[in-house]
Motif scaffolding. Sequence first.
Motif, mmCIF file in Angstrom:
data_model
loop_
_atom_site.group_PDB
_atom_site.id
_atom_site.type_symbol
_atom_site.label_atom_id
_atom_site.label_comp_id
_atom_site.label_asym_id
_atom_site.label_seq_id
_atom_site.Cartn_x
_atom_site.Cartn_y
_atom_site.Cartn_z
ATOM 1 N N HIS A 110 33.020 -28.400 4.450
ATOM 2 C CA HIS A 110 33.523 -27.031 4.421
ATOM 3 C C HIS A 110 33.825 -26.603 2.990
ATOM 4 C CE1 HIS A 110 36.687 -24.019 6.246
ATOM 5 N NE2 HIS A 110 35.858 -23.440 5.394
ATOM 6 N N TRP A 165 30.652 -26.296 0.896
ATOM 7 C CA TRP A 165 29.882 -25.091 1.221
ATOM 8 C C TRP A 165 30.476 -23.870 0.541
ATOM 9 C CZ3 TRP A 165 25.417 -23.742 3.621
ATOM 10 C CH2 TRP A 165 25.271 -22.403 3.987
ATOM 11 N N GLU A 166 31.802 -23.764 0.560
ATOM 12 C CA GLU A 166 32.467 -22.577 0.016
ATOM 13 C C GLU A 166 32.731 -22.677 -1.480
ATOM 14 O OE1 GLU A 166 35.940 -21.916 2.407
ATOM 15 O OE2 GLU A 166 34.765 -20.874 3.951
ATOM 16 N N GLN A 187 35.152 -28.389 11.926
ATOM 17 C CA GLN A 187 34.635 -27.778 10.699
ATOM 18 C C GLN A 187 33.444 -28.546 10.145
ATOM 19 O OE1 GLN A 187 37.419 -28.010 7.282
ATOM 20 N NE2 GLN A 187 38.719 -29.306 8.592
ATOM 21 N N ARG A 233 30.306 -27.339 12.045
ATOM 22 C CA ARG A 233 29.895 -25.979 11.660
ATOM 23 C C ARG A 233 29.227 -25.948 10.294
ATOM 24 N NH1 ARG A 233 34.501 -21.398 10.505
ATOM 25 N NH2 ARG A 233 33.177 -19.722 9.691
ATOM 26 N N PHE A 234 29.882 -26.545 9.295
ATOM 27 C CA PHE A 234 29.345 -26.423 7.934
ATOM 28 C C PHE A 234 28.256 -27.455 7.657
ATOM 29 C CE2 PHE A 234 33.327 -24.134 7.804
ATOM 30 C CZ PHE A 234 32.925 -22.957 7.188
ATOM 31 N N ARG A 241 25.232 -25.661 8.695
ATOM 32 C CA ARG A 241 24.795 -24.648 7.730
ATOM 33 C C ARG A 241 24.045 -25.280 6.553
ATOM 34 N NH1 ARG A 241 29.351 -19.775 7.875
ATOM 35 N NH2 ARG A 241 29.274 -19.551 10.143
ATOM 36 N N THR A 263 32.794 -16.037 13.090
ATOM 37 C CA THR A 263 31.794 -17.039 12.686
ATOM 38 C C THR A 263 30.371 -16.584 12.996
ATOM 39 O OG1 THR A 263 31.559 -18.443 14.669
ATOM 40 C CG2 THR A 263 33.505 -18.824 13.267
#
Length: 760
Positions: free
Chosen positions: A209, A212-213, A276, A279-280, A283, A492
């Motif tokens: 997470h 990614w950010e 999390q 999800r990431f 991605r 999301t």
Amino acid sequence: MAPEKRILARATRRNVLAATVLGAMTPVGVGIGMALRTESGSGSAPVKPHASPDMSTAGPSGTWAASGPQPETTESIVQIVAHPDDDLFFINPEVGQSLRSGRPLATIYLTSGESNGVNGPREGAGRGGPRPVRDKHKFTKARQNGIRAAYAEMVTGQPGHPWQRSVIATAGGGQAELDTLRGYPHIQLVWTLLHEAGSIRGDRPHSLHGLWEGRVGVLGSQLAHGGVVTRDFSYSREQLIQTLTGYLERFRPTQVRMQNPTPGRLDRNLRCSDHQDHRFGARFVQQALARYAASGSRPHFTVQTYMGYFNGGLPRALDPASGASKARTLETYSWSADTSQGSCTDPAGCGDLKVAAHPKPRWSHSIHHAGDSGTDWLLAGKDDSLWAFAVLDGRIAHWHRPAEAAGSGGRRSPSRWTGPVFQAESGMDTGVRPVALPDGRIAVFGTRTLLGEQSGAAYRREAGFIVQQAPGESFGPWQSLGSPELSDEVGTNDISSPAVVVHDDGTMAVFLRDSSHQLTARMRQTDGTWTPWRGLGGKAVHSDPVAATDRTGRAYVLAATPHSVLAWVQDSPGAKVRGPLATGLPATTLPLTVRRDDDGVRVFYRAPDSGHVCSAGLHADALAPSPADPGRVRRSSSTHRSTGAHRSPAVTDLGGAGGYGPVSAAPDGRGTVLLAARTATGDVATAWAARGTARRRPQWNQTGVLPAGAPASAVLASGGVVLAMLGLDSRLYWTHAPRGGGRLAPWQPTEPTTAGRSRA
């Protein structure tokens, strides 16, 4: 207990849960490099394969993977998940189906899943005795041991079957462990060995997470105790994408299985419904897939995404035997069998005892695709021409079979399929919906993911469509319809595939389920302009909506909740859409198919706990306004009744060989309907059934072909029915039959077999 409450109750039992994506292997690696050091399993004598364990209500389909050279197949499956065991919880039984069929398969784990380093239940839970010592390196090794045992048992029947373990260099500059099952060189596991977040939703910047950010510049490794990888490393965002792209270049998949990058939020507290890391991690996989799709020569590939934690709060999709088999595999992974405790000689342990403390969550008896192809991707023209649509390589692709040409003596010359032909736009999500327009053109609707190329850049999804420039001609560029979502932070970007209604006057309506689990719509007006997205209500909608018109032109839109099916009705073009309306239908496993019926529409769905195919007729006049809560429905594998306030429609149980996912249905106009659906062993089965209520269940015939997504069917104007499916090799297959229950012709691909079917 509400679905989201059940999910939270289970999710908080562990810090980390993860999903796995299976993958295939080719002899030559690109971007990963040569093995640096190897470690063999116990012994060096040739390994004789054991019989495949029975994992479902029907026998294995395809060719069993015998010991020796890689099976002759153009299929190659890659699964990429965040943690060890995500594949077993959220992708199985498809893991076992692929393993039994002999497909090359590689599962790639992004993180080590080290959690808090304690290989045992939390204090006060499960077994007594002293709390185990905290050791993240040993817990990493224990989970690896459990995964290896689970895979070996699924393939050979013996959890102790040895593996060949080696170190490989990654394209991102680090190292990974590559495990190959001895005697089965096409079955491999890849351990990327990155740190996990250590919390489902907590603020942990040193995670996928945070990477990614852009909150951290690099994410470090988490090595296993006594593992073959001994040097720590770290990856930047770019290096991780390079690493994943390198895996894809090595294994050259024809199908990629991954976790859900847009899991949505819980209704109760608006928390993200999944881990999390799931999800990431997904991605990052999307970024790598986009880069791989733009690369040089490679096979075409499909993508399948899988629901994570929320899967446990939905109706059970698996039949009892398949669910029990999946649970047995989890018991092997968790090192929970009584006989296995004393047989382990590894000081790190031989499985995940956190799972053993809670061995049978509802995840073990279900599976739900987060994005599916649906059954409405095949169209037949008035001249019997055929058009098929799918998403390959992240782009919309179509195949076309022209109408047969008249020859001398009145004979008709068989026409050949052409395709796949690709659109230019990338980032398309699985599941497109073609519709015929009144002027003879075809429009294709879907959703698209727009990836931010830099850390922290906007990530969003949108609905849209392409349309033919003239009947039978090429398609124009993508036209965006935007999204009902405000931002990725709010929901999301959790939107469904679209359902589309086309009226004779050229007006259209596009329906989406949004992240608040309600139905939304945009309308195309007579002047060609589109209205803004408007909410249509509903509660706890978790399926993709489906739509059909009856013989009067009245439009029906249906969507499933965990307890029933809701309906919306548009009585005429331009009229206000009314609903949600209660159908009185019982709980389903979510995916729906709806078709025009003699009086109203007919819906086809799967019954929970059995996978049986069921159907029911619906008419707008019999639908009642939906209460605030449609009410719970009694769950039973033998009875199927609603507790709604009004009389439920008659439901016909059409049987089937277990299975899950959407059901293809083609009413042929002569009182029968051709059904096609996935079975418990993963292949497609077909049956001719009488429309309406039938006294006897139809006979189902299995094909032995494992599909990517759900099959589709269409009725020809001249008579007969066509059935199509996309194979795991990303090729289109088709068959046909005369009306009235005729025998299906042999399945055949629409294009000849070529080595790799590579994109130049």
